[in-house]
Write an enzyme that holds these catalytic residues in place. Structure first.
Site, PDB file in Angstrom:
ATOM      1  N   SER A   1      48.651   5.554   6.230  1.00  0.00           N
ATOM      2  CA  SER A   1      47.689   5.864   7.510  1.00  0.00           C
ATOM      3  C   SER A   1      47.204   7.405   7.306  1.00  0.00           C
ATOM      4  O   SER A   1      47.852   8.147   6.550  1.00  0.00           O
ATOM      5  CB  SER A   1      48.822   5.756   8.679  1.00  0.00           C
ATOM      6  OG  SER A   1      48.226   6.093   9.876  1.00  0.00           O
TER       7      SER A   1
ATOM      8  N   ILE B   1      46.298  11.330   7.419  1.00  0.00           N
ATOM      9  CA  ILE B   1      46.161  12.049   6.074  1.00  0.00           C
ATOM     10  C   ILE B   1      46.448  11.700   4.795  1.00  0.00           C
ATOM     11  O   ILE B   1      45.919  11.931   3.879  1.00  0.00           O
ATOM     12  CB  ILE B   1      46.574  13.377   6.639  1.00  0.00           C
ATOM     13  CG1 ILE B   1      45.947  13.856   7.871  1.00  0.00           C
ATOM     14  CG2 ILE B   1      46.657  14.597   5.551  1.00  0.00           C
ATOM     15  CD1 ILE B   1      46.713  15.045   8.481  1.00  0.00           C
TER      16      ILE B   1
ATOM     17  N   SER C   1      52.016  22.079  10.116  1.00  0.00           N
ATOM     18  CA  SER C   1      51.276  21.785  11.322  1.00  0.00           C
ATOM     19  C   SER C   1      50.985  23.147  12.043  1.00  0.00           C
ATOM     20  O   SER C   1      51.810  24.017  11.990  1.00  0.00           O
ATOM     21  CB  SER C   1      51.926  20.922  12.415  1.00  0.00           C
ATOM     22  OG  SER C   1      51.091  20.838  13.520  1.00  0.00           O
TER      23      SER C   1
ATOM     24  N   TYR D   1      58.889  18.065  18.229  1.00  0.00           N
ATOM     25  CA  TYR D   1      58.003  18.361  17.012  1.00  0.00           C
ATOM     26  C   TYR D   1      57.550  19.526  16.413  1.00  0.00           C
ATOM     27  O   TYR D   1      57.914  20.073  15.291  1.00  0.00           O
ATOM     28  CB  TYR D   1      56.494  17.790  17.530  1.00  0.00           C
ATOM     29  CG  TYR D   1      55.702  17.568  16.278  1.00  0.00           C
ATOM     30  CD1 TYR D   1      55.836  16.650  15.116  1.00  0.00           C
ATOM     31  CD2 TYR D   1      54.368  18.256  16.469  1.00  0.00           C
ATOM     32  CE1 TYR D   1      54.862  16.464  14.223  1.00  0.00           C
ATOM     33  CE2 TYR D   1      53.607  18.306  15.496  1.00  0.00           C
ATOM     34  CZ  TYR D   1      53.672  17.356  14.400  1.00  0.00           C
ATOM     35  OH  TYR D   1      52.458  17.239  13.478  1.00  0.00           O
TER      36      TYR D   1
ATOM     37  N   LYS E   1      58.834  21.230  12.746  1.00  0.00           N
ATOM     38  CA  LYS E   1      57.725  21.725  12.028  1.00  0.00           C
ATOM     39  C   LYS E   1      58.018  23.387  11.658  1.00  0.00           C
ATOM     40  O   LYS E   1      57.842  23.709  10.549  1.00  0.00           O
ATOM     41  CB  LYS E   1      56.402  21.598  12.619  1.00  0.00           C
ATOM     42  CG  LYS E   1      56.002  20.261  12.410  1.00  0.00           C
ATOM     43  CD  LYS E   1      55.402  19.539  11.108  1.00  0.00           C
ATOM     44  CE  LYS E   1      55.114  18.095  11.081  1.00  0.00           C
ATOM     45  NZ  LYS E   1      54.914  17.655   9.903  1.00  0.00           N
TER      46      LYS E   1
ATOM     47  N   SER F   1      43.426  10.751  13.034  1.00  0.00           N
ATOM     48  CA  SER F   1      44.681   9.945  12.175  1.00  0.00           C
ATOM     49  C   SER F   1      45.043   9.138  13.493  1.00  0.00           C
ATOM     50  O   SER F   1      44.808   9.290  14.718  1.00  0.00           O
ATOM     51  CB  SER F   1      45.687  10.823  11.777  1.00  0.00           C
ATOM     52  OG  SER F   1      46.604  11.440  12.802  1.00  0.00           O
TER      53      SER F   1
HETATM   54  N1  LIG Z   1      46.686  14.518  12.519  1.00  0.00           N
HETATM   55  C1  LIG Z   1      47.104  15.516  12.952  1.00  0.00           C
HETATM   56  O1  LIG Z   1      46.332  16.315  14.234  1.00  0.00           O
HETATM   57  C2  LIG Z   1      48.086  16.477  12.492  1.00  0.00           C
HETATM   58  C3  LIG Z   1      48.020  17.815  12.495  1.00  0.00           C
HETATM   59  C4  LIG Z   1      48.907  18.694  12.015  1.00  0.00           C
HETATM   60  C5  LIG Z   1      50.096  18.171  11.040  1.00  0.00           C
HETATM   61  N2  LIG Z   1      50.040  16.832  11.163  1.00  0.00           N
HETATM   62  C6  LIG Z   1      50.842  15.887  10.261  1.00  0.00           C
HETATM   63  O2  LIG Z   1      50.359  15.361   9.089  1.00  0.00           O
HETATM   64  C7  LIG Z   1      51.183  14.368   8.789  1.00  0.00           C
HETATM   65  C8  LIG Z   1      50.625  12.996   8.618  1.00  0.00           C
HETATM   66  O3  LIG Z   1      50.170  12.613   9.718  1.00  0.00           O
HETATM   67  P1  LIG Z   1      49.022  11.771  10.168  1.00  0.00           P
HETATM   68  O4  LIG Z   1      48.399  12.598  11.178  1.00  0.00           O
HETATM   69  O5  LIG Z   1      48.057  11.188   9.205  1.00  0.00           O
HETATM   70  O6  LIG Z   1      49.494  10.557  11.237  1.00  0.00           O
HETATM   71  P2  LIG Z   1      49.750   9.099  11.053  1.00  0.00           P
HETATM   72  O7  LIG Z   1      48.317   8.332  10.956  1.00  0.00           O
HETATM   73  O8  LIG Z   1      50.580   8.722  12.043  1.00  0.00           O
HETATM   74  O9  LIG Z   1      50.431   8.924   9.667  1.00  0.00           O
HETATM   75  C9  LIG Z   1      52.099   9.120   9.667  1.00  0.00           C
HETATM   76  C10 LIG Z   1      52.351   8.514   8.234  1.00  0.00           C
HETATM   77  O10 LIG Z   1      54.056   8.785   8.101  1.00  0.00           O
HETATM   78  C11 LIG Z   1      54.516   7.632   7.837  1.00  0.00           C
HETATM   79  N3  LIG Z   1      55.888   7.604   8.610  1.00  0.00           N
HETATM   80  C12 LIG Z   1      56.142   7.469   9.837  1.00  0.00           C
HETATM   81  N4  LIG Z   1      57.551   7.398  10.002  1.00  0.00           N
HETATM   82  C13 LIG Z   1      58.061   7.231   8.816  1.00  0.00           C
HETATM   83  C14 LIG Z   1      59.292   7.075   8.090  1.00  0.00           C
HETATM   84  N5  LIG Z   1      60.538   7.069   8.901  1.00  0.00           N
HETATM   85  N6  LIG Z   1      59.617   7.043   6.833  1.00  0.00           N
HETATM   86  C15 LIG Z   1      58.447   7.261   5.923  1.00  0.00           C
HETATM   87  N7  LIG Z   1      57.238   7.144   6.346  1.00  0.00           N
HETATM   88  C16 LIG Z   1      57.094   7.436   7.790  1.00  0.00           C
HETATM   89  C17 LIG Z   1      53.766   6.461   8.418  1.00  0.00           C
HETATM   90  O11 LIG Z   1      53.957   5.349   7.628  1.00  0.00           O
HETATM   91  P3  LIG Z   1      54.713   4.118   8.112  1.00  0.00           P
HETATM   92  O12 LIG Z   1      54.660   3.789   9.643  1.00  0.00           O
HETATM   93  O13 LIG Z   1      54.212   3.054   7.394  1.00  0.00           O
HETATM   94  O14 LIG Z   1      56.248   4.409   7.866  1.00  0.00           O
HETATM   95  C18 LIG Z   1      52.325   7.029   8.130  1.00  0.00           C
HETATM   96  O15 LIG Z   1      51.724   6.727   6.937  1.00  0.00           O
HETATM   97  C19 LIG Z   1      52.524  14.415   9.491  1.00  0.00           C
HETATM   98  O16 LIG Z   1      53.274  15.159   8.883  1.00  0.00           O
HETATM   99  C20 LIG Z   1      52.059  15.191  10.828  1.00  0.00           C
HETATM  100  O17 LIG Z   1      53.044  15.898  11.547  1.00  0.00           O
HETATM  101  C21 LIG Z   1      49.018  16.135  11.515  1.00  0.00           C
END
Ligand SMILES: NC(=O)c1ccc[n+]([C@@H]2O[C@H](COP(=O)([O-])OP(=O)(O)OC[C@H]3O[C@@H](n4cnc5c(N)ncnc54)[C@H](OP(=O)(O)O)[C@@H]3O)[C@@H](O)[C@H]2O)c1
Length: 337
Positions: free
Chosen positions: A60, A62, A190, A203, A207, A239
């Site tokens: 999903s 990023i 983050s 959170y 981080k 995301s």
């Molecule tokens: N989007 C933003 O605004 C933002 C900003 C700063 C940092 N981030 C960071 O970017 C990273 C990716 O997040 P995203 O924004 O792409 O969110 P997302 O769409 O919710 O993706 C999260 C991913 O983490 C996986 N995940 C969740 N729980 C897990 C577990 N127990 N074991 C293994 N995988 C797990 C999910 O896959 P499954 O559910 O299939 O396990 C999914 O692929 C995160 O570390 C987030 O903190 C995001």
């Protein structure tokens, strides 16, 4: 008279220069080293082609977009997350959009919190590809709840997943990189790894823990110049992170889809991330304004940064209490992916 004219031109020149820089800053979406690398550094295409890259959270957001961009570049990929069906979907699309073959894409379903499975997963990759060039620690979960209303299970769960889970995977992969004296460990931290954000106390703590851990590990790895430890700090990016965020209880997610048009497009975030990876940037900030300004203020003028965060933070809490997405507090820009 001539001196006065010269001085006038000099002042006008300086003002014009300042104006140009202000316009550039207002349009910037990355820190200075990152934007410099984008312009003058190595391209991801030249540096990352043929690499073996393990991406956690590949199902999903990023992580998913990272798979697509790396597949197009010609990197071999290991896709991990809990939902195997989603990983299969991502793999299928990777094959459609790239010249990769089935053998170049390995799916390893993995729960970051099930640490006893991490060694076997690492061994399986080494057996299949013979090496891991890059580990992208991307799996993670966010939070939307006020501390006073939130159970301790949220704090424990977020630490287990975002911090300990990430450290555990790194613990298994790093010895292999040390043996080869080569590799990159990229961790998606983050903006909340650098500054305080209300509704995300747990959170932000997880981080911040990642920042402290990897900043220290990078120094320990000083004896291995070809092992790079990179922290990537994005601001709001399109995301499912808000939809999947936990609330007052760890087992309950926000669940509802929110408008994301004001957030940075996922493909732009990932492109900048790959530029950081290609150029071994130690820490990189990826964000639209006004968040980017906050990063700088918190680094160089923390008290002003704190004042602005307090103002925005109160609005964020008000929005949250009225059922409006907290992330829309600074929704100035419109982006589409
Ligand atoms: N989007 C933003 O605004 C933002 C900003 C700063 C940092 N981030 C960071 O970017 C990273 C990716 O997040 P995203 O924004 O792409 O969110 P997302 O769409 O919710 O993706 C999260 C991913 O983490 C996986 N995940 C969740 N729980 C897990 C577990 N127990 N074991 C293994 N995988 C797990 C999910 O896959 P499954 O559910 O299939 O396990 C999914 O692929 C995160 O570390 C987030 O903190 C995001």
């Amino acid at each position: 008279m001539e001196v006065v004219t010269c001085l006038l031109f000099a002042v006008l020149g300086c003002l014009l220069y300042l104006l140009v820089q202000l316009v550039r800053i207002s349009k910037a979406d990355g820190d200075l080293t990152l934007l410099w690398a984008e312009r003058f550094g190595s391209s991801p295409e030249s540096k990352l082609r043929g690499s073996v890259v393990w991406i956690t959270g590949a199902s999903s957001g990023i992580g998913e977009e990272l798979c697509y961009q790396l597949a197009k570049i010609g990197a071999s990929l290991i896709l991990s997350a809990r939902r195997e069906a989603e990983l299969q979907r991502v793999k299928k699309k990777c094959l459609e959009i790239s010249n990769l073959e089935d053998k170049d894409l390995l799916i390893i379903p993995l729960d970051l919190t099930e640490r006893s499975t991490h060694q076997a997963a690492t061994d399986q990759i080494i057996k299949h590809f013979g090496r891991i060039d890059i580990l992208v620690n991307n799996s993670g979960r966010s939070q939307r709840s006020l501390f006073v209303d939130t159970g301790l299970d949220v704090y424990q769960g977020l630490m287990e997943l975002n911090y300990i889970g990430t450290v555990s995977i790194t613990k298994h992969v790093l010895p292999h990189m040390i043996e080869r004296r080569k590799g990159k460990i990229i961790t998606i931290s983050s903006i909340t790894g650098l500054i305080g954000v209300p509704l995300s106390t747990g959170y932000a703590a997880s981080k911040h823990a990642l920042q402290g851990f990897f900043n220290s590990l990078r120094v320990e790895m000083g004896a291995y110049p070809d092992i790079a430890v990179l922290n990537v700090c994005p601001g709001p990016v399109q995301s499912k992170v808000v939809e999947n965020a936990c609330t007052e209880e760890y087992k309950t997610s926000v669940g509802t889809k929110t408008d994301q048009s004001h957030k940075m497009a996922t493909d732009r975030c990932v492109r900048l991330l790959l530029i950081a990876a290609a150029n071994d940037l130690k820490e990189t900030w990826i964000s639209d304004q006004p968040y980017l300004i906050l990063y700088y203020l918190w680094q160089y003028a923390p008290t002003w940064g704190w004042w602005l965060t307090q103002k925005g933070g109160q609005k964020r809490i008000q929005n949250f209490k009225s059922g409006i997405d907290a992330d829309s507090t600074f929704a100035f820009s419109k982006k589409t992916s």
